[in-house]
Design a protein around this motif. Structure first.
Motif: not given
Length: 472
Positions: A248-252, A265-270, A289-293, A295-299
């Motif tokens: 997410f750091k490199s992509k978003y 939130r990321l811990w729970q999803e992982c 959705e609306c993960f940070m700032d 922004k929606d993120v996908t992986g």
């Protein structure tokens, strides 16, 4: 008289009760058979269990979880400092002898010891058991990891006392599983014959434990135990978290670790992703959705890539297996069965590694999540005069060697003697006679302090900072 067994896990807890018809795992008011080991402090109330788990993301600073590893340890302990870096709530050292006066309510800071937080969790479990049994619960048996030291065990007993429970026995996790497995079996050899050897492998959310047990009719004897206290399901989750943080750091261009809520939130999803990969080998998406700032993120992740990320963790599974086999002095061909329990055992690579080591398919005849609680309930029934249980003796082992030292004065050299070696039967006793004509100091300690990192220092409290008043 109520007979209850509590499995107090790192992430989830289970309650088993003994009724006239047998053993039953109790469900809470949400009809959930597990109680999350989470305590949250809100605006005017305290939440425990499922209600508290929902606040890990919304109220992370005042929601306490992952506290089992803090039992009996000092603030400077390396384990505490490592945990502290990964927790959203604060740990502060205990100073002086008047710390009870520092526990304030209303709009001021609140400080709780790990025993107090555990007592809140046990109180909730006690109430759930009472609602099922329709009677008061006092006596119980509580599970602990086999590698817990004396200070950690005393900490758990203190928590039980605060919760108004009379803990009849602290029972090792794998021993409870072995009791649950063996007490119903009818095909064990007679006491004078060669025993049936069964290995029990337990990987939970935070630790990995193995026990070798010998069974005869009416008898369970633990031969040896081995463990890796820092290998569990959350270590596999952490690899996923680190991977997606970098992605997410490199992509978003998002620094996930800078936001506490985003990390949780990321811990729970992982964790959900890891469980999905246990039954699916194809690419599995991760969408938030609306993960940070805003922004929606996908992986995405698949089982092959996941096993590549966790290759070193999978290799570590073998180390305790080698140790327990060597200590038990058992050959692979003499093992009758290998039973696996624990939530992290659902990871296919971990299960395959164990099967490869023992050169046989592993058995899953026990309930992976509830076996420990059921074993504790059985032990409680055996200790209770209110229930009649078939004759079945349980002999555990001492996980760490114990020595005695004594000296009667400054002019006399200190003498040391190991009285209980590693994997010696427990309970056991030894008679030692001292011939002295003046007072002397006698001290018991673990023979291998290098394996027990408990440096001197201050005890600590969990610091809570509620934004608005709340009731205890």
């Amino acid at each position: 008289m109520a007979v209850v067994g509590f499995d107090v896990g790192f992430q989830n807890c289970y309650i088993a009760v003994v009724k006239s018809g047998g053993i039953e795992t109790v469900a809470d008011e949400f009809t959930e058979r597990c109680t999350p080991a989470v305590v949250s402090f809100g605006s005017r109330s305290r939440s425990v269990g499922n209600a508290a788990r929902n606040q890990i993301i919304t109220n992370p600073r005042n929601t306490v979880f992952n506290f089992k590893r803090l039992h009996g340890r000092l603030y400077q302990d390396p384990v505490v400092q490592t945990e502290r870096a990964n927790l959203p709530y604060d740990l502060v050292p205990l100073r002086g002898d008047d710390d009870d006066d520092d526990v304030f309510y209303l709009e001021k800071e609140h400080q709780f010891s790990v025993e107090q937080v555990t007592a809140m969790l046990l109180t909730k479990m006690k109430e759930t058991a009472e609602a099922s049994l329709q009677k008061k619960v006092v006596e119980c048996v509580i599970s602990i990891p086999s590698f817990f030291t004396d200070s950690e065990r005393r900490s758990v007993l203190d928590a039980a006392k605060i919760a108004g429970l009379n803990c009849l026995q602290l029972m090792n996790d794998t021993t409870a599983v072995a009791l649950n497995y063996g007490i119903y079996k009818e095909d064990f050899p007679d006491p004078n014959e060669k025993p049936k050897v069964v290995f029990f492998v337990d990987m939970g959310h935070s630790a990995f434990q193995v026990s070798a047990c010998a069974f005869n009719k009416g008898k369970l004897k633990v031969l040896s135990t081995a463990f890796d206290p820092y290998l569990g399901g959350r270590d596999f989750d952490q690899r996923l978290v680190e991977h997606f943080c970098a992605e997410f750091k490199s992509k978003y261009k998002l620094d996930v670790k800078s936001r506490v809520r985003s990390v949780q939130r990321l811990w729970q999803e992982c964790e959900k992703l890891r469980k999905l990969m246990s039954s699916n080998s194809t690419d599995i998406p991760l969408n938030m959705e609306c993960f940070m700032d805003d922004k929606d993120v996908t992986g995405k992740m698949n089982r092959a890539k996941f096993e590549e990320l966790c290759a070193d963790l999978i290799e570590r599974v073998t180390v305790p297996l080698v140790a327990v086999l060597k200590q038990a002095q058992v050959q692979l061909q003499d093992i009758s069965a290998v039973e696996i329990v624990g939530g992290a055992m659902r990871i296919p690579a971990v299960k395959a590694q164990i099967s490869k080591f023992f050169r046989r398919d592993v058995s899953t005849t026990l309930n992976a999540d509830e076996a420990v609680a059921r074993g504790c309930a059985l032990q409680c029934a055996m200790l209770s005069p209110a229930f009649r249980v078939r004759d079945f003796s349980v002999t555990d082992v001492i996980p760490f060697p114990i020595s005695l030292s004594w000296s009667s004065g400054a002019d006399e050299a200190i003498s040391c003697h190991e009285i209980f070696g590693k994997n010696k039967p427990s309970p056991s006793s030894k008679v030692i006679t001292f011939h002295r004509n003046r007072p002397f100091v006698l001290e018991a300690f673990y023979s291998d302090p290098g394996s027990l990192p408990f440096p001197e220092g201050e005890k600590f409290f969990i610091l809570m900072q509620p934004q608005v008043p709340f009731s205890p």
